[in-house]
Scaffold this motif. Structure first.
Motif, PDB file in Angstrom:
ATOM      1  N   VAL A 139       0.828  -1.196  -0.055  1.00  0.00           N
ATOM      2  CA  VAL A 139      -0.051   0.086   0.038  1.00  0.00           C
ATOM      3  C   VAL A 139       1.028   1.068  -0.189  1.00  0.00           C
ATOM      4  O   VAL A 139       0.725   2.176  -0.783  1.00  0.00           O
ATOM      5  CB  VAL A 139      -1.088   0.033   1.116  1.00  0.00           C
ATOM      6  CG1 VAL A 139      -1.452   1.405   1.570  1.00  0.00           C
ATOM      7  CG2 VAL A 139      -2.167  -1.002   1.038  1.00  0.00           C
ATOM      8  N   LYS A 140       1.908   1.277   0.749  1.00  0.00           N
ATOM      9  CA  LYS A 140       2.720   2.452   0.830  1.00  0.00           C
ATOM     10  C   LYS A 140       3.676   2.592  -0.348  1.00  0.00           C
ATOM     11  O   LYS A 140       3.779   3.799  -0.832  1.00  0.00           O
ATOM     12  CB  LYS A 140       3.694   2.196   2.141  1.00  0.00           C
ATOM     13  CG  LYS A 140       3.231   2.375   3.493  1.00  0.00           C
ATOM     14  CD  LYS A 140       4.123   2.059   4.575  1.00  0.00           C
ATOM     15  CE  LYS A 140       3.429   1.969   5.985  1.00  0.00           C
ATOM     16  NZ  LYS A 140       4.401   1.791   7.008  1.00  0.00           N
ATOM     17  N   VAL A 141       3.970   1.652  -1.036  1.00  0.00           N
ATOM     18  CA  VAL A 141       4.700   1.626  -2.451  1.00  0.00           C
ATOM     19  C   VAL A 141       3.859   2.166  -3.431  1.00  0.00           C
ATOM     20  O   VAL A 141       4.188   3.054  -4.064  1.00  0.00           O
ATOM     21  CB  VAL A 141       5.224   0.304  -2.633  1.00  0.00           C
ATOM     22  CG1 VAL A 141       5.907   0.263  -3.944  1.00  0.00           C
ATOM     23  CG2 VAL A 141       6.373  -0.294  -1.930  1.00  0.00           C
ATOM     24  N   LEU A 142       2.741   1.698  -3.394  1.00  0.00           N
ATOM     25  CA  LEU A 142       1.819   2.242  -4.481  1.00  0.00           C
ATOM     26  C   LEU A 142       1.190   3.629  -4.319  1.00  0.00           C
ATOM     27  O   LEU A 142       1.285   4.311  -5.269  1.00  0.00           O
ATOM     28  CB  LEU A 142       0.457   1.298  -4.505  1.00  0.00           C
ATOM     29  CG  LEU A 142      -0.481   1.934  -5.735  1.00  0.00           C
ATOM     30  CD1 LEU A 142       0.105   1.413  -7.125  1.00  0.00           C
ATOM     31  CD2 LEU A 142      -1.829   0.742  -5.413  1.00  0.00           C
ATOM     32  N   ARG A 143       1.133   3.882  -3.018  1.00  0.00           N
ATOM     33  CA  ARG A 143       0.769   5.488  -2.711  1.00  0.00           C
ATOM     34  C   ARG A 143       1.910   6.246  -3.160  1.00  0.00           C
ATOM     35  O   ARG A 143       1.695   7.424  -3.836  1.00  0.00           O
ATOM     36  CB  ARG A 143       0.297   5.522  -1.248  1.00  0.00           C
ATOM     37  CG  ARG A 143       0.047   6.920  -0.745  1.00  0.00           C
ATOM     38  CD  ARG A 143       0.189   7.147   0.721  1.00  0.00           C
ATOM     39  NE  ARG A 143      -0.050   8.647   1.168  1.00  0.00           N
ATOM     40  CZ  ARG A 143      -1.026   9.046   1.308  1.00  0.00           C
ATOM     41  NH1 ARG A 143      -2.211   8.678   0.791  1.00  0.00           N
ATOM     42  NH2 ARG A 143      -0.926  10.387   1.447  1.00  0.00           N
ATOM     43  N   GLU A 144       3.149   5.826  -2.850  1.00  0.00           N
ATOM     44  CA  GLU A 144       4.314   6.756  -3.157  1.00  0.00           C
ATOM     45  C   GLU A 144       4.340   6.824  -4.860  1.00  0.00           C
ATOM     46  O   GLU A 144       4.739   7.792  -5.138  1.00  0.00           O
ATOM     47  CB  GLU A 144       5.533   6.291  -2.611  1.00  0.00           C
ATOM     48  CG  GLU A 144       6.888   6.966  -2.914  1.00  0.00           C
ATOM     49  CD  GLU A 144       6.813   8.411  -2.303  1.00  0.00           C
ATOM     50  OE1 GLU A 144       7.586   9.086  -2.610  1.00  0.00           O
ATOM     51  OE2 GLU A 144       5.995   8.564  -1.234  1.00  0.00           O
ATOM     52  N   PHE A 145       4.302   5.844  -5.515  1.00  0.00           N
ATOM     53  CA  PHE A 145       4.305   5.419  -6.988  1.00  0.00           C
ATOM     54  C   PHE A 145       3.229   6.688  -7.524  1.00  0.00           C
ATOM     55  O   PHE A 145       3.798   7.402  -8.485  1.00  0.00           O
ATOM     56  CB  PHE A 145       3.999   4.259  -7.336  1.00  0.00           C
ATOM     57  CG  PHE A 145       3.619   4.154  -8.800  1.00  0.00           C
ATOM     58  CD1 PHE A 145       4.657   3.930  -9.612  1.00  0.00           C
ATOM     59  CD2 PHE A 145       2.366   4.215  -9.194  1.00  0.00           C
ATOM     60  CE1 PHE A 145       4.462   3.680 -11.110  1.00  0.00           C
ATOM     61  CE2 PHE A 145       2.153   3.899 -10.620  1.00  0.00           C
ATOM     62  CZ  PHE A 145       3.240   3.806 -11.526  1.00  0.00           C
ATOM     63  N   LEU A 146       2.223   6.874  -7.000  1.00  0.00           N
ATOM     64  CA  LEU A 146       1.029   7.547  -7.574  1.00  0.00           C
ATOM     65  C   LEU A 146       1.375   9.107  -7.216  1.00  0.00           C
ATOM     66  O   LEU A 146       1.117   9.921  -8.170  1.00  0.00           O
ATOM     67  CB  LEU A 146      -0.213   7.223  -7.177  1.00  0.00           C
ATOM     68  CG  LEU A 146      -0.699   5.783  -7.625  1.00  0.00           C
ATOM     69  CD1 LEU A 146      -1.897   5.111  -6.949  1.00  0.00           C
ATOM     70  CD2 LEU A 146      -0.984   5.844  -9.174  1.00  0.00           C
ATOM     71  N   LEU A 147       1.968   9.321  -6.065  1.00  0.00           N
ATOM     72  CA  LEU A 147       1.948  10.476  -5.726  1.00  0.00           C
ATOM     73  C   LEU A 147       3.350  11.236  -6.384  1.00  0.00           C
ATOM     74  O   LEU A 147       3.456  12.328  -6.577  1.00  0.00           O
ATOM     75  CB  LEU A 147       2.304  10.840  -3.964  1.00  0.00           C
ATOM     76  CG  LEU A 147       0.819  10.623  -3.458  1.00  0.00           C
ATOM     77  CD1 LEU A 147       1.279  10.722  -1.779  1.00  0.00           C
ATOM     78  CD2 LEU A 147       0.013  11.570  -3.477  1.00  0.00           C
ATOM     79  N   ARG A 148       4.196  10.420  -6.753  1.00  0.00           N
ATOM     80  CA  ARG A 148       5.585  10.854  -7.529  1.00  0.00           C
ATOM     81  C   ARG A 148       5.122  11.202  -9.187  1.00  0.00           C
ATOM     82  O   ARG A 148       5.865  11.891  -9.786  1.00  0.00           O
ATOM     83  CB  ARG A 148       6.423   9.647  -7.748  1.00  0.00           C
ATOM     84  CG  ARG A 148       7.230   9.517  -6.224  1.00  0.00           C
ATOM     85  CD  ARG A 148       8.365   8.689  -6.592  1.00  0.00           C
ATOM     86  NE  ARG A 148       8.847   8.017  -5.293  1.00  0.00           N
ATOM     87  CZ  ARG A 148      10.161   7.587  -4.960  1.00  0.00           C
ATOM     88  NH1 ARG A 148      10.552   7.013  -6.193  1.00  0.00           N
ATOM     89  NH2 ARG A 148      10.530   7.299  -3.916  1.00  0.00           N
TER      90      ARG A 148
ATOM     91  N   PRO B 115      -6.556   7.236   2.030  1.00  0.00           N
ATOM     92  CA  PRO B 115      -7.769   7.719   2.855  1.00  0.00           C
ATOM     93  C   PRO B 115      -8.256   9.153   2.638  1.00  0.00           C
ATOM     94  O   PRO B 115      -9.441   9.213   2.952  1.00  0.00           O
ATOM     95  CB  PRO B 115      -7.184   7.289   4.262  1.00  0.00           C
ATOM     96  CG  PRO B 115      -5.588   7.593   4.098  1.00  0.00           C
ATOM     97  CD  PRO B 115      -5.434   7.134   2.746  1.00  0.00           C
ATOM     98  N   GLU B 116      -7.323   9.842   2.135  1.00  0.00           N
ATOM     99  CA  GLU B 116      -7.724  11.457   2.010  1.00  0.00           C
ATOM    100  C   GLU B 116      -8.134  11.763   0.533  1.00  0.00           C
ATOM    101  O   GLU B 116      -8.620  12.984   0.273  1.00  0.00           O
ATOM    102  CB  GLU B 116      -6.438  12.243   2.507  1.00  0.00           C
ATOM    103  CG  GLU B 116      -5.340  12.564   1.370  1.00  0.00           C
ATOM    104  CD  GLU B 116      -4.411  11.287   1.108  1.00  0.00           C
ATOM    105  OE1 GLU B 116      -3.354  11.481   0.768  1.00  0.00           O
ATOM    106  OE2 GLU B 116      -4.942  10.259   1.508  1.00  0.00           O
ATOM    107  N   HIS B 117      -8.005  11.009  -0.245  1.00  0.00           N
ATOM    108  CA  HIS B 117      -8.650  11.142  -1.671  1.00  0.00           C
ATOM    109  C   HIS B 117      -9.559  10.276  -2.177  1.00  0.00           C
ATOM    110  O   HIS B 117      -9.458   8.923  -2.365  1.00  0.00           O
ATOM    111  CB  HIS B 117      -7.145  11.244  -2.578  1.00  0.00           C
ATOM    112  CG  HIS B 117      -6.408  12.204  -2.442  1.00  0.00           C
ATOM    113  ND1 HIS B 117      -6.642  13.448  -2.821  1.00  0.00           N
ATOM    114  CD2 HIS B 117      -5.016  11.832  -2.142  1.00  0.00           C
ATOM    115  CE1 HIS B 117      -5.263  14.106  -2.705  1.00  0.00           C
ATOM    116  NE2 HIS B 117      -4.290  13.188  -2.029  1.00  0.00           N
ATOM    117  N   PRO B 118     -10.775  10.710  -2.122  1.00  0.00           N
ATOM    118  CA  PRO B 118     -12.000   9.893  -2.550  1.00  0.00           C
ATOM    119  C   PRO B 118     -11.992   9.388  -4.038  1.00  0.00           C
ATOM    120  O   PRO B 118     -11.547  10.116  -5.077  1.00  0.00           O
ATOM    121  CB  PRO B 118     -13.262  10.754  -2.009  1.00  0.00           C
ATOM    122  CG  PRO B 118     -12.731  12.234  -2.583  1.00  0.00           C
ATOM    123  CD  PRO B 118     -11.244  12.237  -2.048  1.00  0.00           C
ATOM    124  N   VAL B 119     -12.863   8.320  -4.208  1.00  0.00           N
ATOM    125  CA  VAL B 119     -13.019   7.818  -5.560  1.00  0.00           C
ATOM    126  C   VAL B 119     -14.288   8.682  -5.894  1.00  0.00           C
ATOM    127  O   VAL B 119     -15.497   8.799  -5.204  1.00  0.00           O
ATOM    128  CB  VAL B 119     -13.395   6.357  -5.419  1.00  0.00           C
ATOM    129  CG1 VAL B 119     -13.832   5.984  -6.889  1.00  0.00           C
ATOM    130  CG2 VAL B 119     -12.317   5.480  -5.135  1.00  0.00           C
TER     131      VAL B 119
END
Length: 293
Positions: free
Chosen positions: A153-162, A189-193
């Motif tokens: 989860v942390k890796v995917l989040r970082e990937f997308l934010l980059r 958690p802070e960005h809704p679908v």
């Protein structure tokens, strides 16, 4: 003019992407859920390119049992996964449509754009930190089946934010959405679908796609198919997105549609052309948007 402006925006991004190729993981073929891994490799599969179809590998949700077919690889007698299947070696949910859909879509992007596209896909494991960030465009299907670990989860989040882009597809009805959302809410958690509006650039960067309709899987065309009820559970197509703080689409989500099958079966006369026509155009828009935004 719109397409020309989009292509101009690719320049800097493509130069940076090209610099990464020397560090990317070698290509390999994994076991396919649909036993498609024996299709011939294109003769130019080792050619370096500007864009690669990267497929997200993921562990399967323990509550997800994908039906269809009695004797699929890594399945029990009447469908569903054997509990000892190792997702890291393929044959589980992430390989649905793989690699046929991936290669058909890559061929379509080659024909419909001027992007230099590799003819084969690249499965990408979020546990492999030395490789994961080398592939800025990711696709994944069967999203009612994924369950990322906390480190993933942390890796995917970082990937997308980059600046990475993720296209998610092929999940139907409230039960599958709930399993998808279980992991997605951990990632953001802070960005809704949210439903992406028709005037969003992602629907107009190459093709104008105001007139979108549900894209059924090949399995959803006949009421005699054991999985037909899956389409009935999701009667309305949704084109969801997750945006970053600057309004860029990070995650594009097709819920109650099967874009992957529209690519996979694009060469089969039994699959209606209108579904592949829309599915391919949606994918092309997502690729160009991701490379220019």
């Amino acid at each position: 003019m719109r397409f020309q402006r989009a292509l101009l925006g690719l320049g800097c991004g493509l130069a940076l992407i090209s610099a990464l190729y020397a560090f990317q993981k070698p290509f390999r073929v994994y076991e396919s859920f649909e036993r498609q891994d024996d299709i011939p490799l294109p003769p130019d599969y080792q050619e370096k390119s500007e864009w690669v179809f990267a497929r997200l590998m993921y562990p399967s949700h323990p509550d997800a049992i994908l039906g269809g077919g009695m004797f699929g690889r890594n399945r029990g007698f009447f469908g569903g996964y054997r509990r000892n299947a190792d997702w890291r070696e393929g044959g589980t949910s992430w390989t649905q449509d793989y690699p046929r859909a991936d290669r058909h879509f890559a061929a379509a992007v080659r024909r419909l754009t001027r992007i230099h596209v590799r003819s084969v896909e690249q499965p990408v494991n979020p546990d492999d930190l030395d490789d994961f960030y080398n592939w800025p465009w990711l696709n994944a299907g069967e999203m009612g089946d994924w369950q990322l670990t906390d480190p993933q989860v942390k890796v995917l989040r970082e990937f997308l934010l980059r600046g990475g882009f993720l296209m998610l597809d092929d999940f139907w009805g409230p039960e599958e959405y709930a399993r998808f959302d279980e992991t997605m809410k951990k990632v953001f958690p802070e960005h809704p679908v949210v439903e992406m509006p028709n005037n969003d650039a992602i629907f107009h960067v190459v093709y104008d796609l105001d007139d979108r309709y549900q894209v059924p899987g090949q399995w959803g065309l006949s009421p005699y198919n054991p999985q037909f009820q899956r389409r009935a559970a999701g009667t309305v197509a949704h084109w969801y997105g997750i945006y970053d703080d600057k309004g860029r689409v990070m995650v594009a989500i097709s819920f109650n549609s099967d874009i992957g099958d529209s690519w996979e079966w694009a060469d089969d006369p039994r699959y209606p052309e209108k579904y592949s026509a829309l599915g391919i155009r949606i994918g092309v828009n997502y690729v160009v948007y991701a490379m220019s935004h």
